[in-house]
Enzyme design. Sequence first.
Site, short mmCIF file in Angstrom:
data_model
loop_
_atom_site.label_atom_id
_atom_site.label_comp_id
_atom_site.label_asym_id
_atom_site.label_seq_id
_atom_site.Cartn_x
_atom_site.Cartn_y
_atom_site.Cartn_z
N SER A 195 64.17 48.98 26.21
CA SER A 195 64.28 49.41 27.60
C SER A 195 62.91 49.83 28.15
O SER A 195 61.99 49.01 28.19
CB SER A 195 65.31 50.54 27.70
OG SER A 195 65.65 50.81 29.03
N ASP A 349 73.64 43.28 31.55
CA ASP A 349 72.54 44.24 31.69
C ASP A 349 71.75 43.89 32.94
O ASP A 349 71.37 42.72 33.13
CB ASP A 349 71.65 44.17 30.45
CG ASP A 349 70.45 45.10 30.50
OD1 ASP A 349 70.38 45.94 31.42
OD2 ASP A 349 69.58 44.99 29.62
N HIS A 379 73.37 47.15 28.38
CA HIS A 379 72.12 47.88 28.20
C HIS A 379 72.31 49.09 27.28
O HIS A 379 73.23 49.88 27.47
CB HIS A 379 71.57 48.34 29.55
CG HIS A 379 70.16 48.84 29.45
ND1 HIS A 379 69.08 47.99 29.44
CD2 HIS A 379 69.65 50.09 29.33
CE1 HIS A 379 67.97 48.69 29.32
NE2 HIS A 379 68.29 49.97 29.25
#
Length: 409
Positions: A195, A349, A379
Amino acid sequence: MAVLCMLLVLFSAVIVGGFLLLVMAAINFDLSNSDIPPGVTQPVKLRILHIILIITAVVGRILENIGICSRVGFVRYMQGRTGGADPKLLIKDLWFEKVPVRIYQPKVPAASRRRGVMFFHGGGWMFGSFETHEKLCCCIAKESESVVIAVGYRLAPEHKYPAAYEDCLNASIHFMKNAEHYGVDPANVIVCGDSAGGNLAAAVSQTLAGRSDLPRLRAQVLIYPGLQALDFNLPSYQQNQGVPLLHREHAAFYVLQYLNGDAANMEEVLKGSHIPIDIKLKYSKWLSPDNIPEKFKVRGYKPHVLLDCTTEVFEKVKRFCEPSLCPLLAEDSTVQQLPESFILTCEYDVLRDDGLLYKKRLEDNGVQVTWCHLEDGFHGIVNSFNNGWLSFPAGKRGLDNVVNFLKSL
């Protein structure tokens, strides 16, 4: 005594009642504001995980309002309760220059120098710590027989861009200069992150690509990275805007917090009226939805109308055009120098298309890419690979792909 007992019972009833109301409100908020597509396996688990996060945030807000602690501080504290060491690893906390790091070294002796993995945790540049990613770092170190160095970079909004990037860069340079001291082959150092950590890994990799005074990075591992902040209306942002654990609005909120320490211009960022049209056109060759395969648009995509912006708004967000914040915007001359890469994306995501666009950029510039796409992933799923009854098989699948890639180096 009887009166005291009655008061305690009433107080307990109020606490229990308040908690039940909070849980019901969190469930209602999740059902009203989240959308979990049919392709997500174990959707009930995902909802429960999201509801827990909502409750944590709400309790944090309550504590902030009554002056006990900040909401951000409370969420960080609660997230930090999930760590777990591994007896097969030697784990120690050190400082690389002024940056805290935690090193995970396999206790089993190695026949030769190991690979080294610089790991930058996710959390929207605002959250995350050694503890939140300890199980993940332990697994990578143990399963790939690598030395993993987790970096405790400074967090937003207290520390704005480029603080996190600078910490990750400085820690990486220090390690590369001293790799042999930790039993690591200097020619086999990898940067890795999930991320926001994937964003930092990509930025560090680009910066180090031009350094002739250091060994060349062996590879970069980018796990559902966020790589740009110019267009929040790409197909994945439209299709997955309400999918936990990262809503479209949250993605914009986090990058604004990292940049400016506030989210004052979130409305403009979401509409796309924060960047002048001429600059958007300049980067359109790299950021165009046309570069995303058609199969990723079948769940729905409406082309976004280009909107111009005011000088005042652009002045506040113009650093979005810096590759150390948005690595997707780096020049070809930089991208061509990047090492072998691994990119993991998830179908459900919002950041999926950031990864797909960067994959294309790397391949177009002759960089070898190993791509793992989790068709049923969302995610944050990789960090839930070993989360007890809230674990997701797809997360373990993704992590296994990361480990296998590292072992191939």
